[in-house]
Enzyme design. Structure first.
Site, PDB file in Angstrom:
ATOM      1  N   GLY A  12       0.530  -2.553  -7.928  1.00 13.04           N
ATOM      2  CA  GLY A  12       1.442  -2.274  -8.521  1.00 13.04           C
ATOM      3  C   GLY A  12       1.072  -2.699 -10.044  1.00 13.04           C
ATOM      4  N   CYS A  42      -3.502  -6.190  -3.621  1.00 14.44           N
ATOM      5  CA  CYS A  42      -3.471  -6.303  -5.009  1.00 14.44           C
ATOM      6  C   CYS A  42      -2.188  -7.200  -5.458  1.00 14.44           C
ATOM      7  CB  CYS A  42      -3.662  -5.010  -5.709  1.00 14.44           C
ATOM      8  SG  CYS A  42      -4.251  -5.151  -7.324  1.00 14.44           S
ATOM      9  N   TYR A  43      -1.205  -6.390  -5.956  1.00 15.69           N
ATOM     10  CA  TYR A  43       0.049  -7.002  -6.378  1.00 15.69           C
ATOM     11  C   TYR A  43       0.609  -7.286  -5.170  1.00 15.69           C
ATOM     12  CZ  TYR A  43       4.920  -7.590  -7.700  1.00 15.69           C
ATOM     13  OH  TYR A  43       5.943  -8.066  -8.079  1.00 15.69           O
ATOM     14  N   HIS A  85      -8.700  -2.517  -3.635  1.00 15.91           N
ATOM     15  CA  HIS A  85      -8.180  -1.560  -3.066  1.00 15.91           C
ATOM     16  C   HIS A  85      -9.094  -0.880  -1.767  1.00 15.91           C
ATOM     17  CE1 HIS A  85      -4.818  -1.111  -5.524  1.00 15.91           C
ATOM     18  NE2 HIS A  85      -5.402  -1.642  -6.585  1.00 15.91           N
ATOM     19  N   GLU A 114      -8.070   1.610   0.133  1.00 16.04           N
ATOM     20  CA  GLU A 114      -7.825   3.025   0.193  1.00 16.04           C
ATOM     21  C   GLU A 114      -8.765   4.159  -0.647  1.00 16.04           C
ATOM     22  OE1 GLU A 114      -4.848   1.215  -2.563  1.00 16.04           O
ATOM     23  OE2 GLU A 114      -5.993   0.572  -1.134  1.00 16.04           O
ATOM     24  N   GLY A 131      -2.924  29.811  -5.068  1.00 17.27           N
ATOM     25  CA  GLY A 131      -3.747  28.695  -4.607  1.00 17.27           C
ATOM     26  C   GLY A 131      -3.518  28.142  -3.401  1.00 17.27           C
ATOM     27  N   ASP A 188      -2.189  25.066  -2.321  1.00 19.55           N
ATOM     28  CA  ASP A 188      -0.967  24.648  -1.858  1.00 19.55           C
ATOM     29  C   ASP A 188       0.352  25.574  -1.683  1.00 19.55           C
ATOM     30  OD1 ASP A 188      -2.647  22.493  -2.424  1.00 19.55           O
ATOM     31  OD2 ASP A 188      -1.828  22.243  -4.480  1.00 19.55           O
ATOM     32  N   SER A 189       0.546  26.453  -2.603  1.00 22.17           N
ATOM     33  CA  SER A 189       1.527  27.383  -2.388  1.00 22.17           C
ATOM     34  C   SER A 189       1.278  28.371  -1.504  1.00 22.17           C
ATOM     35  CB  SER A 189       1.776  28.173  -3.928  1.00 22.17           C
ATOM     36  OG  SER A 189       0.650  28.928  -4.097  1.00 22.17           O
ATOM     37  N   LYS A 234      -4.721  17.106  -0.784  1.00 25.94           N
ATOM     38  CA  LYS A 234      -5.383  18.475  -0.689  1.00 25.94           C
ATOM     39  C   LYS A 234      -6.266  18.533   0.389  1.00 25.94           C
ATOM     40  CE  LYS A 234      -5.614  20.771  -3.873  1.00 25.94           C
ATOM     41  NZ  LYS A 234      -4.824  22.031  -4.346  1.00 25.94           N
TER      42      LYS A 234
END
Length: 507
Positions: free
Chosen positions: A50, A77-78, A164, A166, A220, A222-223, A363
């Site tokens: 954060g 991290c935080y 991090h 990830e 696209g 996503d939609s 995605k």
């Protein structure tokens, strides 16, 4: 269902962290640090990074209930600094902040670091550092700058790392998360996106019931996935609206209409709103203002269409999590990078109830869901295209002439990539029309035209991206075609900036 709970303290990477856990086949959920949530079925807890200092007045906290729960905890991290402060350690400032790639040296054996090298590169992003670990904890690794990069109490099963794991830039990052989820939390790797699809179809049915919904279909990935997923849930009660706002790629309207009417069989209505959008955007140069204008006018068009239908109360949108993060809608502490037209760009008053079935996915996960639903490859592996379209690829004011130029340039670049076999080797590619004009030579005459930038990036989820190393001969071919076929262009450049520090789109 057994799961890992990710507590969000405002990191841009929080949902990416949850995704990495899901990639392992372990179910994970994200909650805000000050939400009320249950620890039922929670077998592991991750505290995200954060932007705050643990000593700031409004620093997010963690309850003693969680720290004393005997559930394995990993602070990142935080989250690491918060554990240190809460349990009696010390956190301070350092003169040399660590950002980006940093070498880590493992100094003590740890379940987190088992089965890989004792030296590795990790992605750092911090100014505060842990200067003293709490009583009962041991330091397990140090950075090349001799800063504490991890500590743990294996009896209490509390682990903390400064970097991090990830992000793709951290070597063995996925191994660290797997060691935590599987070996420390004792979770099985049996969760899949098929579970997500089944759960989401059920949720959509229960939410919409016998009402009707419209979907903002762009063509696209996503939609398209959101449309098919919702259609599975409510059938003909879904009406797809495709808005031609004049900011689309060359031949986009015909391609989208053909795909969704002929292949998928959706009830598709195309709205020609080019003049409406361009009038609203006339004279506008600020990127955020562009996005908000486009977002509001999209909504108004959908509201008008919904009023034509009986009992149409819902608007389905293909929002994915990278949109949510960048628009600072993921958490109270997350900083906004830019407003996406379907998230941060929405107007305050909306007549319809928004449903975003993909908002927790990235995605690559969306593409996997699309494969489960049976969507064709040509839809799933189209390069991402922003909702605001070419409006954010024209730097400065938008005009019909500039749109005409950019559509030609973009089409030439994409076709060149397809012909040379590079289209599916890069994650996203496009052209940007800059307001910069430069001198050129055409034949024996002086010319004075626009500079266009070509951009191509390699990514997985869109949160980080590296510029694509397209061969020079391919770029040369694209540049030659552009300058020969589009007389308004005198110079072509290639963007070699990664994300971060840049975003993928220019605006």
């Amino acid at each position: 269902m057994d799961k890992i709970l990710v507590i969000d303290y405002g990191s841009q990477y929080t949902q990416l962290l949850a995704k990495r856990i899901r990639d392992l086949g372990v179910y994970s959920e994200v909650v805000q640090y000050d939400d009320e949530f249950s620890l039922e079925n929670v077998k592991g807890i991750i505290l995200s990074g954060g932007p705050d200092s643990v000593y700031s007045e409004e620093a997010p906290d963690i309850s003693d209930v969680i720290l004393n729960s005997k559930i394995p905890i990993l602070g990142i991290c935080y989250g690491m600094q918060l554990i240190a402060k809460k349990l009696g350690g010390e956190v301070g400032k350092t003169e040399n902040a660590e950002y980006g790639k940093t070498k880590i040296n493992v100094v003590e054996r740890s379940l987190l670091f088992q089965n890989f090298e004792k030296e590795f590169i990790a992605w750092m992003s911090h100014k505060d550092v842990v200067t003293k670990v709490p009583k009962g904890f041991i330091v397990t690794s140090l950075t090349v700058n001799n800063i504490i990069s991890s500590f743990e109490d294996k009896i209490r099963k509390i682990y903390a790392i400064q970097f991090h794991p990830e992000v793709r830039h951290t070597e063995f990052g996925i191994d660290i998360l797997k060691n935590f989820a599987v070996d420390i939390c004792d979770l099985k790797t049996s969760w899949t996106l098929i579970n997500f699809v089944e759960k989401k179809i059920k949720e959509i049915k229960e939410k919409i019931r016998d009402k009707k919904a419209i979907i903002a279909l762009s063509g696209g990935v996503d939609s398209s996935v959101a449309a098919v997923l919702t259609h599975k849930a409510i059938g003909d009660n879904l009406k797809a609206i495709f808005v031609n706002h004049g900011l689309l790629r060359l031949n986009e309207v015909k391609e989208v209409e053909s795909t969704f009417r002929d292949y998928i069989g959706l009830n598709l209505t195309t709205i020609n709103a080019e003049d409406r959008f361009l009038e609203k955007l006339e004279g506008v140069t600020d990127p955020e203002t562009k996005r908000k204008i486009i977002g509001e006018n999209f909504i108004r068009v959908f509201e008008e269409e919904a009023r034509k239908e009986k009992d149409c109360e819902f608007l389905i949108q293909g929002t994915i999590y990278s949109d949510v993060i960048e628009s600072a809608k993921s958490g109270k502490k997350t900083f906004k990078i830019k407003s996406h037209h379907n998230v941060g760009g929405l107007p305050e008053h909306i007549e319809l109830n928004i449903v975003e079935p993909l908002k927790d996915l990235f995605k690559d996960e969306v593409r996997s869901v699309g494969e489960i639903l049976g969507l064709p490859r040509e839809i799933l592996y189209r390069h991402p295209f922003p909702g605001p379209g070419l409006a954010i690829r024209i730097i400065g004011e938008i005009t019909k002439d500039k749109l005409k130029i950019l559509k030609k340039v973009d089409n030439i670049f994409i076709q060149t990539l397809k012909e040379t076999g590079w289209y599916e080797k890069v994650w996203q590619a496009f052209a940007v029309l800059t307001p910069v004009k430069t001198v050129g030579v055409v034949g024996d005459q002086r010319s004075y035209g626009y500079t266009v930038s070509l951009r191509a990036v390699d990514s997985v989820e869109g949160m980080t991206a590296d510029w694509s190393k397209i061969p020079f001969e391919v770029l040369d071919l694209a540049s030659s075609r552009i300058t020969n076929q589009v007389e308004e262009i005198t110079r072509v450049v290639y963007d070699i900036t990664s994300k971060p520090p840049a975003t993928i789109e220019w605006e």
